[in-house]
Design a protein around this motif. Sequence first.
Motif, PDB file in Angstrom:
ATOM      1  N   ALA A   1      -7.436  -3.651  41.969  1.00 56.19           N
ATOM      2  CA  ALA A   1      -6.654  -2.659  40.974  1.00 56.19           C
ATOM      3  C   ALA A   1      -5.183  -2.395  41.384  1.00 56.19           C
ATOM      4  O   ALA A   1      -4.344  -1.872  40.395  1.00 56.19           O
ATOM      5  N   ASP A   2      -4.824  -2.704  42.911  1.00 53.79           N
ATOM      6  CA  ASP A   2      -3.529  -2.185  43.239  1.00 53.79           C
ATOM      7  C   ASP A   2      -2.613  -3.333  43.029  1.00 53.79           C
ATOM      8  O   ASP A   2      -1.204  -3.516  43.610  1.00 53.79           O
ATOM      9  N   ALA A   3      -3.096  -4.622  42.629  1.00 53.42           N
ATOM     10  CA  ALA A   3      -2.167  -6.072  42.598  1.00 53.42           C
ATOM     11  C   ALA A   3      -1.097  -5.555  41.675  1.00 53.42           C
ATOM     12  O   ALA A   3      -1.040  -4.616  41.023  1.00 53.42           O
ATOM     13  N   ASP A   4      -0.106  -6.618  41.849  1.00 52.73           N
ATOM     14  CA  ASP A   4       0.997  -6.565  40.942  1.00 52.73           C
ATOM     15  C   ASP A   4       0.626  -6.458  39.411  1.00 52.73           C
ATOM     16  O   ASP A   4      -0.009  -7.135  39.032  1.00 52.73           O
TER      17      ASP A   4
ATOM     18  N   PRO B   1     -31.427  -8.497  32.428  1.00 55.96           N
ATOM     19  CA  PRO B   1     -31.390  -9.210  33.906  1.00 55.96           C
ATOM     20  C   PRO B   1     -30.260  -9.716  34.336  1.00 55.96           C
ATOM     21  O   PRO B   1     -29.602  -9.404  35.310  1.00 55.96           O
ATOM     22  N   ALA B   2     -29.603 -10.456  33.490  1.00 52.94           N
ATOM     23  CA  ALA B   2     -28.449 -11.172  33.718  1.00 52.94           C
ATOM     24  C   ALA B   2     -27.442 -10.897  32.736  1.00 52.94           C
ATOM     25  O   ALA B   2     -27.822 -11.159  31.585  1.00 52.94           O
ATOM     26  N   VAL B   3     -26.083 -10.714  32.985  1.00 54.57           N
ATOM     27  CA  VAL B   3     -24.972 -10.499  32.135  1.00 54.57           C
ATOM     28  C   VAL B   3     -23.882 -11.453  32.291  1.00 54.57           C
ATOM     29  O   VAL B   3     -23.441 -11.585  33.574  1.00 54.57           O
ATOM     30  N   VAL B   4     -23.397 -12.260  31.322  1.00 57.93           N
ATOM     31  CA  VAL B   4     -22.105 -12.866  31.503  1.00 57.93           C
ATOM     32  C   VAL B   4     -20.876 -12.363  30.836  1.00 57.93           C
ATOM     33  O   VAL B   4     -21.032 -12.246  29.518  1.00 57.93           O
ATOM     34  N   VAL B   5     -20.073 -11.697  31.236  1.00 52.99           N
ATOM     35  CA  VAL B   5     -18.889 -11.135  30.782  1.00 52.99           C
ATOM     36  C   VAL B   5     -17.806 -12.184  30.461  1.00 52.99           C
ATOM     37  O   VAL B   5     -17.236 -12.645  31.715  1.00 52.99           O
ATOM     38  N   VAL B   6     -17.145 -12.474  29.350  1.00 50.01           N
ATOM     39  CA  VAL B   6     -16.210 -13.332  29.397  1.00 50.01           C
ATOM     40  C   VAL B   6     -15.017 -12.530  28.804  1.00 50.01           C
ATOM     41  O   VAL B   6     -14.988 -11.720  27.921  1.00 50.01           O
ATOM     42  N   LEU B   7     -13.926 -12.821  29.765  1.00 49.00           N
ATOM     43  CA  LEU B   7     -12.745 -12.175  29.537  1.00 49.00           C
ATOM     44  C   LEU B   7     -11.507 -13.226  29.215  1.00 49.00           C
ATOM     45  O   LEU B   7     -10.644 -13.605  30.220  1.00 49.00           O
ATOM     46  N   PRO B   8     -11.367 -13.800  28.099  1.00 51.44           N
ATOM     47  CA  PRO B   8     -10.247 -14.858  27.550  1.00 51.44           C
ATOM     48  C   PRO B   8      -9.008 -14.364  27.775  1.00 51.44           C
ATOM     49  O   PRO B   8      -8.631 -12.925  27.785  1.00 51.44           O
ATOM     50  N   GLY B   9      -8.143 -14.915  27.928  1.00 52.29           N
ATOM     51  CA  GLY B   9      -6.649 -14.393  27.990  1.00 52.29           C
ATOM     52  C   GLY B   9      -6.200 -13.842  26.754  1.00 52.29           C
ATOM     53  O   GLY B   9      -5.449 -13.048  26.592  1.00 52.29           O
ATOM     54  N   ASP B  10      -6.569 -14.325  25.578  1.00 50.03           N
ATOM     55  CA  ASP B  10      -6.237 -14.088  24.398  1.00 50.03           C
ATOM     56  C   ASP B  10      -6.828 -12.745  23.874  1.00 50.03           C
ATOM     57  O   ASP B  10      -6.504 -12.218  22.647  1.00 50.03           O
ATOM     58  N   ALA B  11      -7.378 -12.045  24.618  1.00 51.55           N
ATOM     59  CA  ALA B  11      -8.223 -10.723  24.445  1.00 51.55           C
ATOM     60  C   ALA B  11      -7.784  -9.575  25.336  1.00 51.55           C
ATOM     61  O   ALA B  11      -8.778  -8.685  25.184  1.00 51.55           O
ATOM     62  N   THR B  12      -6.660  -9.948  26.189  1.00 49.61           N
ATOM     63  CA  THR B  12      -6.529  -8.891  27.017  1.00 49.61           C
ATOM     64  C   THR B  12      -6.168  -7.501  26.470  1.00 49.61           C
ATOM     65  O   THR B  12      -6.634  -6.353  27.121  1.00 49.61           O
ATOM     66  N   GLN B  13      -5.579  -7.393  25.511  1.00 51.91           N
ATOM     67  CA  GLN B  13      -5.331  -6.087  24.834  1.00 51.91           C
ATOM     68  C   GLN B  13      -6.572  -5.210  24.436  1.00 51.91           C
ATOM     69  O   GLN B  13      -6.293  -4.067  24.252  1.00 51.91           O
ATOM     70  N   ALA B  14      -7.624  -5.917  24.302  1.00 49.58           N
ATOM     71  CA  ALA B  14      -8.691  -5.185  24.029  1.00 49.58           C
ATOM     72  C   ALA B  14      -9.618  -4.499  25.252  1.00 49.58           C
ATOM     73  O   ALA B  14     -10.237  -3.611  25.075  1.00 49.58           O
ATOM     74  N   LEU B  15      -8.898  -4.812  26.296  1.00 51.55           N
ATOM     75  CA  LEU B  15      -9.585  -4.299  27.659  1.00 51.55           C
ATOM     76  C   LEU B  15      -9.109  -2.713  27.981  1.00 51.55           C
ATOM     77  O   LEU B  15      -7.919  -2.302  27.802  1.00 51.55           O
TER      78      LEU B  15
ATOM     79  N   GLY C   1     -10.484 -14.761  32.764  1.00 51.30           N
ATOM     80  CA  GLY C   1      -9.298 -15.382  32.355  1.00 51.30           C
ATOM     81  C   GLY C   1      -8.112 -14.488  32.103  1.00 51.30           C
ATOM     82  O   GLY C   1      -7.139 -14.669  31.654  1.00 51.30           O
ATOM     83  N   ALA C   2      -8.400 -13.110  32.196  1.00 47.84           N
ATOM     84  CA  ALA C   2      -7.587 -12.066  31.650  1.00 47.84           C
ATOM     85  C   ALA C   2      -6.615 -11.685  33.032  1.00 47.84           C
ATOM     86  O   ALA C   2      -5.656 -10.958  32.772  1.00 47.84           O
ATOM     87  N   ASP C   3      -6.878 -12.407  34.200  1.00 42.77           N
ATOM     88  CA  ASP C   3      -5.696 -12.233  35.184  1.00 42.77           C
ATOM     89  C   ASP C   3      -5.638 -10.649  35.507  1.00 42.77           C
ATOM     90  O   ASP C   3      -6.571  -9.953  35.926  1.00 42.77           O
ATOM     91  N   GLN C   4      -4.606 -10.341  35.550  1.00 43.22           N
ATOM     92  CA  GLN C   4      -4.021  -8.811  36.054  1.00 43.22           C
ATOM     93  C   GLN C   4      -4.538  -7.827  35.067  1.00 43.22           C
ATOM     94  O   GLN C   4      -4.613  -6.711  35.311  1.00 43.22           O
ATOM     95  N   ALA C   5      -4.624  -8.236  33.794  1.00 42.43           N
ATOM     96  CA  ALA C   5      -5.017  -7.279  32.660  1.00 42.43           C
ATOM     97  C   ALA C   5      -6.330  -6.626  33.029  1.00 42.43           C
ATOM     98  O   ALA C   5      -6.432  -5.507  32.618  1.00 42.43           O
ATOM     99  N   LEU C   6      -7.197  -7.346  33.775  1.00 47.09           N
ATOM    100  CA  LEU C   6      -8.507  -6.507  34.169  1.00 47.09           C
ATOM    101  C   LEU C   6      -8.274  -5.450  34.953  1.00 47.09           C
ATOM    102  O   LEU C   6      -8.702  -4.335  34.665  1.00 47.09           O
ATOM    103  N   PRO C   7      -7.722  -5.607  36.149  1.00 43.41           N
ATOM    104  CA  PRO C   7      -7.611  -4.306  37.191  1.00 43.41           C
ATOM    105  C   PRO C   7      -6.602  -3.446  36.531  1.00 43.41           C
ATOM    106  O   PRO C   7      -6.933  -2.211  36.771  1.00 43.41           O
TER     107      PRO C   7
END
Length: 725
Positions: free
Chosen positions: A22-25, A657-671, A692-698
Amino acid sequence: MSTEPEPTEETEPQSPGTAKDADADDAEAGAAVPGDGAETPAVAEGDSDEAAGEASASDSEQGEAAAKLSEAAAELAAQKLERERIARRKAEKQGPVEAGAKLSGKAADLLAAVRAVESGDKPAATVFAEPEPPRRSAPEPVQRPRPVTADAPPAPAAQTVESVRRVLADGGAPEALVPQVAALGEGAAGRLREDPWQLLRVAGVRPEQADGFARALLGTECGPDDERRGRAVTVWLLEQAAVAGHTALELPTLTAALGKQGVPDADAAVQSTLTEAEALVFQDALDPRAPEPEEGEERPVRVLVGLERYAMAEESLADGLARLINSVPKQDGSAEDWERAADSAQGSAGELIRAVAGHGLVLHTGAEASLAEPAALLHAARELGLRAWATAHGPLGRDRFAALASGDTATTVTGLLSGTEGPGRDADGALDLDLLVVLDAPQLDVESAALLTESLPDGARLVLAGDPAVLWSAGPGRVFGDLLAARVCPQIASRRPDPGPLGELVSGIGIGELNQVEAPGKEVVIVPARDAGEAVHRTVQLVADSVPRAIGVPPEATQVITPGHGGAAGTRALNAALKERLNPGPGRFGGFDPGDRIAYSPTPGRTVSGHVVKADAEGLHLTCAGKSVVVPKERVEDSVRHGWALTAHQAAGGRWPAVVVVLPGDATQALTRPWVYTAFSRAERHLSVVQGADQALPRAVAEIPAKPRTTRLPVLLATQVPTPS
């Protein structure tokens, strides 16, 4: 923080990879930030697949007409009865809320429900810079011998439909709007000719579309300063605010939004709307607990405008909560009995039991592991002779809690209110219980919460339990958050952390930290994706091959979660790809085949997961939460969609039991932090993050909390509940 090496083409989960630090650029932090509840990607699609609908229950083996009523009709009937009860209670007060809607009866009920439905093409909440909140994942109730019965809303008369068709054609509106406009009741066509902007009452219609319709009907008489337009746009904006989670809007916010919609005199439009009783105005003290001002001084206030529907619900909720807080609970069991029960419980479970012993309203906070504490409370209460029940947001939460508490102790909120689950109601119409524990409490909107509290008998105890870090309700209000902030009743915080790497990861997210965790059992895996197409490809591989092979969780026990419905990696695209891999077929019945995993909406804004069984002349046969359901052919398009992939709001209240969270680059504003927390915490054993959200996630975890909602509950409580000591 580093991730593990990129997986091979088979995307086998390699090792406990984690998200970036989370401290990344975060040089990209200048992007626009939407609000909490974001479920809309940057690219929206044009179909509306979450339209309101009622579905007929599968009851071909029952001959009586009452048994043939749909679960949707039962729920709507229960809500109608409860609203009438609330109205009677309001009438007993000196200052009742004035009526604020011209329509009444079944037409008004249906219209109000339609407005709240999520639209897949034009997210209404974007008016207030907040993406659309998706539907609540609520269940289809289990049938009981005593369901609430009522006649289903009748179909519009043929004459009404034909007259509506003519007026829409004259105004150049699409034929597809005929059923929705006709549902407004007899005389809808005449009202529409008299005031074309009433078309804004139909879900999905925007002001620019209503303006074109008005120009076609009125010609030179149509203008932006038309008083009718100002009123219609004002009501439309208040409806959109409700979809965004607000129960009212501050007057400056409303007038600014009216200006953006081309209303030349916003103040006059608001005044006209209030004069016509289509909205209500409130003056709430900025500090309701402050001493009375000196003579000649005025108390600082904020002026808000809202719709009667939500004003009535919020005031009724405040009344019900105040009644619980200010009353003495029914004395079931001696103080010594309660104390012995508390002593026998462990840790904060004992604190919860002690608090419930002496108070009518108690809040309990904690994550998944904390469910053991309400279970201990329920067991102790039943041992003391109380009629104690728990209710959960959906069937997954209900069944999970029932396994902890053992026995027939849990319902869904929908089933409890409709009377198809749980204890039923007493002769006065109140729920036949002494203690109600509401799980997943953050998912309660003001209307559901008002129905629950007003349904409790005098002397009953209410416990609201949930994780305050998850997404708020898809409907208007933030009931649990408002109560936590108001501090008007005991609050018990669980000291039971969720175990393992997943618990450690999610706990960090809750405080704004996206930490690296050791995951020797591949509990957490990061799968990089360069673009949306690769994200879909890798998601299908994970669900169909990698997770079953490496983790041992079959595809039917794996849930995919993504930020929105549209876009190249939204639920539509993911569901299409997963169907092609997991259950290919021609989709001869509305795109569905036997074995398809589906998300079914029995009532507006509610979702329950299930599978397709078959299709025939009756409609699409489903199995949902252990029940058989038949959806008529004409309702399939509006109420059934594929369900391998859901949004986080739809998944709230469930765990897999298992979850796959998909974070596409075109949805980063939703995070946002609540979105990430909710999505990641749905996993029990394994979490794969297709990143695929890169730095938008942290950045979302560290910097983007829940967007505030405008509500009146704290002020209303402050005027009815003594100042906490």
